[in-house]
Design a protein around this motif. Structure first.
Motif, PDB file in Angstrom:
ATOM      1  N   PHE A 114       0.913  -1.060   0.221  1.00  0.00           N
ATOM      2  CA  PHE A 114       0.312   0.207  -0.089  1.00  0.00           C
ATOM      3  C   PHE A 114       0.712   0.693  -0.050  1.00  0.00           C
ATOM      4  O   PHE A 114       0.744   1.813  -0.752  1.00  0.00           O
ATOM      5  CB  PHE A 114      -0.829  -0.128   1.480  1.00  0.00           C
ATOM      6  N   PHE A 115       1.746   1.591   0.656  1.00  0.00           N
ATOM      7  CA  PHE A 115       3.249   2.175   1.168  1.00  0.00           C
ATOM      8  C   PHE A 115       3.344   2.344  -0.483  1.00  0.00           C
ATOM      9  O   PHE A 115       3.581   3.707  -0.898  1.00  0.00           O
ATOM     10  CB  PHE A 115       3.657   2.007   1.596  1.00  0.00           C
ATOM     11  N   TYR A 116       3.996   1.642  -0.900  1.00  0.00           N
ATOM     12  CA  TYR A 116       4.710   1.280  -2.710  1.00  0.00           C
ATOM     13  C   TYR A 116       3.711   2.111  -3.331  1.00  0.00           C
ATOM     14  O   TYR A 116       4.066   2.633  -4.022  1.00  0.00           O
ATOM     15  CB  TYR A 116       5.473   0.350  -2.854  1.00  0.00           C
ATOM     16  N   GLN A 117       1.939   1.563  -3.313  1.00  0.00           N
ATOM     17  CA  GLN A 117       1.083   2.045  -4.668  1.00  0.00           C
ATOM     18  C   GLN A 117       1.345   3.920  -4.209  1.00  0.00           C
ATOM     19  O   GLN A 117       0.826   4.480  -4.966  1.00  0.00           O
ATOM     20  CB  GLN A 117       0.208   1.311  -4.282  1.00  0.00           C
ATOM     21  N   LEU A 118       1.033   4.311  -3.254  1.00  0.00           N
ATOM     22  CA  LEU A 118       1.340   5.145  -3.176  1.00  0.00           C
ATOM     23  C   LEU A 118       1.917   5.852  -2.618  1.00  0.00           C
ATOM     24  O   LEU A 118       2.161   7.636  -4.210  1.00  0.00           O
ATOM     25  CB  LEU A 118       1.273   5.834  -1.305  1.00  0.00           C
ATOM     26  N   TYR A 119       3.350   5.506  -3.133  1.00  0.00           N
ATOM     27  CA  TYR A 119       4.392   6.664  -4.123  1.00  0.00           C
ATOM     28  C   TYR A 119       4.878   7.235  -4.806  1.00  0.00           C
ATOM     29  O   TYR A 119       4.697   7.752  -5.214  1.00  0.00           O
ATOM     30  CB  TYR A 119       5.581   5.505  -3.458  1.00  0.00           C
ATOM     31  N   ARG A 120       4.104   5.506  -5.896  1.00  0.00           N
ATOM     32  CA  ARG A 120       4.110   5.274  -7.052  1.00  0.00           C
ATOM     33  C   ARG A 120       2.514   6.294  -7.509  1.00  0.00           C
ATOM     34  O   ARG A 120       2.942   7.836  -8.694  1.00  0.00           O
ATOM     35  CB  ARG A 120       3.688   3.818  -7.908  1.00  0.00           C
ATOM     36  N   PHE A 121       1.780   7.114  -6.688  1.00  0.00           N
ATOM     37  CA  PHE A 121       1.058   7.397  -7.089  1.00  0.00           C
ATOM     38  C   PHE A 121       0.913   8.766  -7.299  1.00  0.00           C
ATOM     39  O   PHE A 121       1.274  10.187  -7.732  1.00  0.00           O
ATOM     40  CB  PHE A 121      -0.432   7.388  -6.093  1.00  0.00           C
ATOM     41  N   ALA A 122       2.081   9.451  -5.726  1.00  0.00           N
ATOM     42  CA  ALA A 122       2.374  10.324  -5.938  1.00  0.00           C
ATOM     43  C   ALA A 122       4.055  11.343  -5.946  1.00  0.00           C
ATOM     44  O   ALA A 122       4.180  12.321  -6.180  1.00  0.00           O
ATOM     45  CB  ALA A 122       2.436  10.798  -4.337  1.00  0.00           C
ATOM     46  N   GLY A 123       4.652  10.023  -6.805  1.00  0.00           N
ATOM     47  CA  GLY A 123       6.081   9.792  -7.293  1.00  0.00           C
ATOM     48  C   GLY A 123       5.950  11.185  -8.065  1.00  0.00           C
ATOM     49  O   GLY A 123       7.379  11.581  -7.915  1.00  0.00           O
TER      50      GLY A 123
ATOM     51  N   PRO B 253      13.369  14.716  -5.295  1.00  0.00           N
ATOM     52  CA  PRO B 253      13.563  13.555  -5.022  1.00  0.00           C
ATOM     53  C   PRO B 253      13.817  12.978  -3.574  1.00  0.00           C
ATOM     54  O   PRO B 253      14.499  11.832  -3.322  1.00  0.00           O
ATOM     55  CB  PRO B 253      15.872  13.944  -5.225  1.00  0.00           C
ATOM     56  N   HIS B 254      14.272  13.996  -2.708  1.00  0.00           N
ATOM     57  CA  HIS B 254      14.152  13.749  -0.805  1.00  0.00           C
ATOM     58  C   HIS B 254      13.639  13.101  -0.761  1.00  0.00           C
ATOM     59  O   HIS B 254      13.215  12.217   0.241  1.00  0.00           O
ATOM     60  CB  HIS B 254      15.079  14.153  -0.270  1.00  0.00           C
ATOM     61  N   GLU B 255      11.976  13.165  -0.896  1.00  0.00           N
ATOM     62  CA  GLU B 255      10.559  12.802  -0.423  1.00  0.00           C
ATOM     63  C   GLU B 255      11.029  11.404  -1.077  1.00  0.00           C
ATOM     64  O   GLU B 255      10.068  10.805  -0.509  1.00  0.00           O
ATOM     65  CB  GLU B 255       9.569  13.738  -1.095  1.00  0.00           C
ATOM     66  N   LYS B 256      10.990  11.596  -2.420  1.00  0.00           N
ATOM     67  CA  LYS B 256      11.317   9.887  -3.032  1.00  0.00           C
ATOM     68  C   LYS B 256      11.898   8.846  -1.878  1.00  0.00           C
ATOM     69  O   LYS B 256      11.614   8.099  -1.726  1.00  0.00           O
ATOM     70  CB  LYS B 256      11.491  10.017  -4.668  1.00  0.00           C
ATOM     71  N   ARG B 257      12.938   9.347  -1.937  1.00  0.00           N
ATOM     72  CA  ARG B 257      14.194   8.409  -1.130  1.00  0.00           C
ATOM     73  C   ARG B 257      12.866   8.422   0.473  1.00  0.00           C
ATOM     74  O   ARG B 257      13.312   7.208   1.070  1.00  0.00           O
ATOM     75  CB  ARG B 257      15.249   9.180  -0.681  1.00  0.00           C
ATOM     76  N   PHE B 258      12.595   9.288   1.166  1.00  0.00           N
ATOM     77  CA  PHE B 258      11.732   9.238   2.157  1.00  0.00           C
ATOM     78  C   PHE B 258      10.742   7.719   2.189  1.00  0.00           C
ATOM     79  O   PHE B 258      10.698   6.976   3.159  1.00  0.00           O
ATOM     80  CB  PHE B 258      11.205  10.418   3.114  1.00  0.00           C
ATOM     81  N   PHE B 259       9.341   8.299   1.414  1.00  0.00           N
ATOM     82  CA  PHE B 259       9.068   6.888   0.542  1.00  0.00           C
ATOM     83  C   PHE B 259       9.713   5.611   0.459  1.00  0.00           C
ATOM     84  O   PHE B 259       8.897   4.225   1.147  1.00  0.00           O
ATOM     85  CB  PHE B 259       8.405   7.334  -0.585  1.00  0.00           C
ATOM     86  N   LEU B 260      10.540   5.296  -0.112  1.00  0.00           N
ATOM     87  CA  LEU B 260      11.522   4.390  -0.339  1.00  0.00           C
ATOM     88  C   LEU B 260      11.695   3.584   1.012  1.00  0.00           C
ATOM     89  O   LEU B 260      11.551   2.391   1.070  1.00  0.00           O
ATOM     90  CB  LEU B 260      12.595   4.246  -1.283  1.00  0.00           C
ATOM     91  N   LYS B 261      12.418   4.189   1.963  1.00  0.00           N
ATOM     92  CA  LYS B 261      12.346   3.877   3.246  1.00  0.00           C
ATOM     93  C   LYS B 261      10.903   3.536   4.368  1.00  0.00           C
ATOM     94  O   LYS B 261      11.687   2.433   4.828  1.00  0.00           O
ATOM     95  CB  LYS B 261      13.355   4.996   3.851  1.00  0.00           C
ATOM     96  N   VAL B 262      10.148   3.678   3.877  1.00  0.00           N
ATOM     97  CA  VAL B 262       8.829   3.844   4.423  1.00  0.00           C
ATOM     98  C   VAL B 262       8.464   2.043   4.623  1.00  0.00           C
ATOM     99  O   VAL B 262       7.910   1.353   5.190  1.00  0.00           O
ATOM    100  CB  VAL B 262       7.538   4.680   3.775  1.00  0.00           C
ATOM    101  N   VAL B 263       9.188   1.521   3.043  1.00  0.00           N
ATOM    102  CA  VAL B 263       7.725   0.702   2.897  1.00  0.00           C
ATOM    103  C   VAL B 263       8.574  -0.790   3.480  1.00  0.00           C
ATOM    104  O   VAL B 263       8.083  -1.408   4.434  1.00  0.00           O
ATOM    105  CB  VAL B 263       9.161   0.498   0.916  1.00  0.00           C
ATOM    106  N   PRO B 264      10.202  -0.835   3.450  1.00  0.00           N
ATOM    107  CA  PRO B 264      10.705  -1.249   4.697  1.00  0.00           C
ATOM    108  C   PRO B 264      10.351  -1.781   5.985  1.00  0.00           C
ATOM    109  O   PRO B 264      10.312  -2.225   6.916  1.00  0.00           O
ATOM    110  CB  PRO B 264      12.363  -2.116   4.384  1.00  0.00           C
ATOM    111  N   ALA B 265      10.040  -0.231   6.191  1.00  0.00           N
ATOM    112  CA  ALA B 265       9.795   0.195   7.772  1.00  0.00           C
ATOM    113  C   ALA B 265       8.292  -0.246   7.910  1.00  0.00           C
ATOM    114  O   ALA B 265       8.083  -0.722   9.064  1.00  0.00           O
ATOM    115  CB  ALA B 265       9.887   1.894   8.120  1.00  0.00           C
ATOM    116  N   SER B 266       7.371  -0.437   6.952  1.00  0.00           N
ATOM    117  CA  SER B 266       5.771  -0.873   7.443  1.00  0.00           C
ATOM    118  C   SER B 266       6.414  -2.105   7.421  1.00  0.00           C
ATOM    119  O   SER B 266       5.607  -2.875   8.383  1.00  0.00           O
ATOM    120  CB  SER B 266       5.398  -0.523   5.796  1.00  0.00           C
TER     121      SER B 266
END
Length: 261
Positions: free
Chosen positions: A111-120, A125-138
């Motif tokens: 879900f967080f990954y699809q949210l990242y793809r939706f808002a990507g 760039p720094h916000e994209k890196r934060f989103f990619l860190k969220v997936v394993p953290a979730s």
């Protein structure tokens, strides 16, 4: 009067930082404005992907769910106490609910990954890196939440509450009701442990202010106590107290994450 200043001039809309004349760009490079319906269709499709992941994960886990049910029964109840089934489909529904815990562990990071793809497209760039860190953290937070529910809350519920009657009343537990309590605790804790990420999202997107969260601690703690009453079905309120303490720690951890990110 200086004749060069008599004409109409556009106001300077540049945001100055530390006295400099640097301005922010009007948007993320490469971001293209699209109609609202296009965004809604894309959001629908990405949520459909998450739903497909949820269903597939339940199908994968279903063949192993019977062993999982026996493990839970042996761990928290007693192998000497027979399972009771009161309806034809109760056994199947109980297995499906246990599969839901595994499915959520897989689907929430998706879900967080699809949210990242939706808002990507609209992220820096720094916000994209934060989103990619969220997936394993979730995923890790979900595992941590289910582990705390499994090793702390469930033993309190089953070993010290459900069998408190001793020899006064004969314990005969329904498989469906018992597994419903187990999945509610495990899935509930896994979902609730996503709260730190949601708080960070809300602050990053400007939906809530960090200082407001700090000032409204009393109101938030009241909501935490209310939520814990529904999350843990325990007449002695022992499990509710444990849940409330854990949620309070999660909230303070959320504030720490906001400061770090």
């Amino acid at each position: 009067m200086n004749s060069h200043n008599t004409g109409n001039q556009l106001p300077d809309t540049g945001n100055k930082i530390n006295g400099s004349t640097d301005t922010y760009s009007s948007g993320v490079p490469g971001d293209v404005e699209e109609p609202l319906m296009a965004h809604l269709y894309e959001l629908r499709n990405r949520l459909a992907v998450v739903l497909v992941w949820l269903c597939l994960a339940m199908l994968v886990a279903y063949p192993f769910s019977e062993k999982g049910m026996l493990l839970v029964w042996k761990e928290f109840i007693s192998p000497e106490l027979n399972m009771a089934v009161y309806s034809p489909l109760e056994w199947i529904f109980a297995r499906l609910k246990l599969c839901l815990v595994f499915a959520l562990a897989v689907s929430i990071p998706q879900f967080f990954y699809q949210l990242y793809r939706f808002a990507g497209k609209g992220l820096y760039p720094h916000e994209k890196r934060f989103f990619l860190k969220v997936v394993p953290a979730s995923f890790l937070l979900f595992i941590l939440g289910t582990a705390l529910g499994y090793f702390i809350v469930l033993p309190v519920m089953f070993r010290y509450i459900f069998f408190y009657s001793g020899e006064v009343a004969l314990a005969q537990l329904s498989v469906h009701n018992t597994l419903s309590a187990v999945t509610t605790i495990l899935a509930g804790f896994g979902v609730v442990f996503q709260a730190p990420l949601l708080v960070v999202f809300a602050v990053k997107l400007g939906l809530v202010n960090y200082q407001t969260l700090k000032k409204q601690r009393l109101l938030i703690y009241s909501a935490i106590v209310t939520l814990s009453l529904f999350l843990s079905p325990d007449p002695t309120f022992i499990a509710q107290i444990l849940v409330a303490l854990l949620l309070a720690v999660l909230f303070e951890f959320s504030l720490l994450l906001v400061r770090l990110f």
